[in-house]
Design a protein around this motif. Structure first.
Motif, PDB file in Angstrom:
ATOM      1  N   CYS A   1       3.673  -3.158   2.857  1.00  0.00           N
ATOM      2  CA  CYS A   1       2.370  -3.195   3.397  1.00  0.00           C
ATOM      3  C   CYS A   1       2.310  -2.342   4.349  1.00  0.00           C
ATOM      4  CB  CYS A   1       2.230  -4.473   4.003  1.00  0.00           C
ATOM      5  SG  CYS A   1       3.301  -4.809   5.322  1.00  0.00           S
ATOM      6  N   ALA A   2       1.145  -1.920   4.839  1.00  0.00           N
ATOM      7  CA  ALA A   2       0.885  -0.746   5.785  1.00  0.00           C
ATOM      8  C   ALA A   2       1.881  -1.021   7.092  1.00  0.00           C
ATOM      9  CB  ALA A   2      -0.389  -0.572   6.192  1.00  0.00           C
TER      10      ALA A   2
ATOM     11  N   TYR B   1       0.731  -1.184  -0.050  1.00  0.00           N
ATOM     12  CA  TYR B   1      -0.006   0.111  -0.012  1.00  0.00           C
ATOM     13  C   TYR B   1       0.792   1.192   0.004  1.00  0.00           C
ATOM     14  CZ  TYR B   1      -4.133  -2.627   0.927  1.00  0.00           C
ATOM     15  OH  TYR B   1      -5.258  -3.639   0.708  1.00  0.00           O
TER      16      TYR B   1
ATOM     17  N   THR C   1      -2.712   3.710   1.827  1.00  0.00           N
ATOM     18  CA  THR C   1      -3.195   2.972   3.178  1.00  0.00           C
ATOM     19  C   THR C   1      -4.657   3.232   3.229  1.00  0.00           C
ATOM     20  OG1 THR C   1      -2.188   4.419   4.565  1.00  0.00           O
ATOM     21  CG2 THR C   1      -0.879   2.369   4.235  1.00  0.00           C
TER      22      THR C   1
ATOM     23  N   ASP D   1       1.438   6.831  -0.416  1.00  0.00           N
ATOM     24  CA  ASP D   1       0.748   6.097   0.247  1.00  0.00           C
ATOM     25  C   ASP D   1      -0.612   6.091   0.046  1.00  0.00           C
ATOM     26  OD1 ASP D   1      -0.408   5.148   2.765  1.00  0.00           O
ATOM     27  OD2 ASP D   1       0.790   6.458   4.039  1.00  0.00           O
TER      28      ASP D   1
ATOM     29  N   LEU E   1      -7.373   0.603   2.698  1.00  0.00           N
ATOM     30  CA  LEU E   1      -7.992  -0.257   3.934  1.00  0.00           C
ATOM     31  C   LEU E   1      -9.132  -0.028   4.560  1.00  0.00           C
ATOM     32  CD1 LEU E   1      -4.262  -0.704   5.349  1.00  0.00           C
ATOM     33  CD2 LEU E   1      -5.543  -2.703   3.980  1.00  0.00           C
TER      34      LEU E   1
END
Length: 73
Positions: free
Chosen positions: A39-40, A24, A61, A59, A64
């Motif tokens: 990943c985050a 992410y 994220t 970014d 999610l």
């Protein structure tokens, strides 16, 4: 590195360089132009170290927390 590569949206095929989970966050290193995907969880773990060394910190994220659209038909 071309701008088109640096600006593209991450997708399910992009994997974290640390653990293999869906990426992410894309980091482009200023010194070499190299690209790292995280990943985050791992992005948060390396952010303080890598952000000052990056030319781009992309970014995604927020994805999610997005709710999937539901088709009622």
């Amino acid at each position: 590195m071309t701008t088109a590569v640096a600006d593209r949206t991450l997708n399910a095929l992009d994997r974290c360089d640390r653990c293999g989970a869906q990426a992410y966050v894309r980091v482009v290193l200023e010194s070499s132009g190299g690209e790292l995907l995280f990943c985050a969880h791992h992005a948060r773990a390396v952010e303080a170290t890598l952000k000052p060394l990056s030319s781009d910190w992309h970014d995604e994220t927020a994805k999610l927390h997005e709710k999937a659209a539901v088709d009622v038909d």
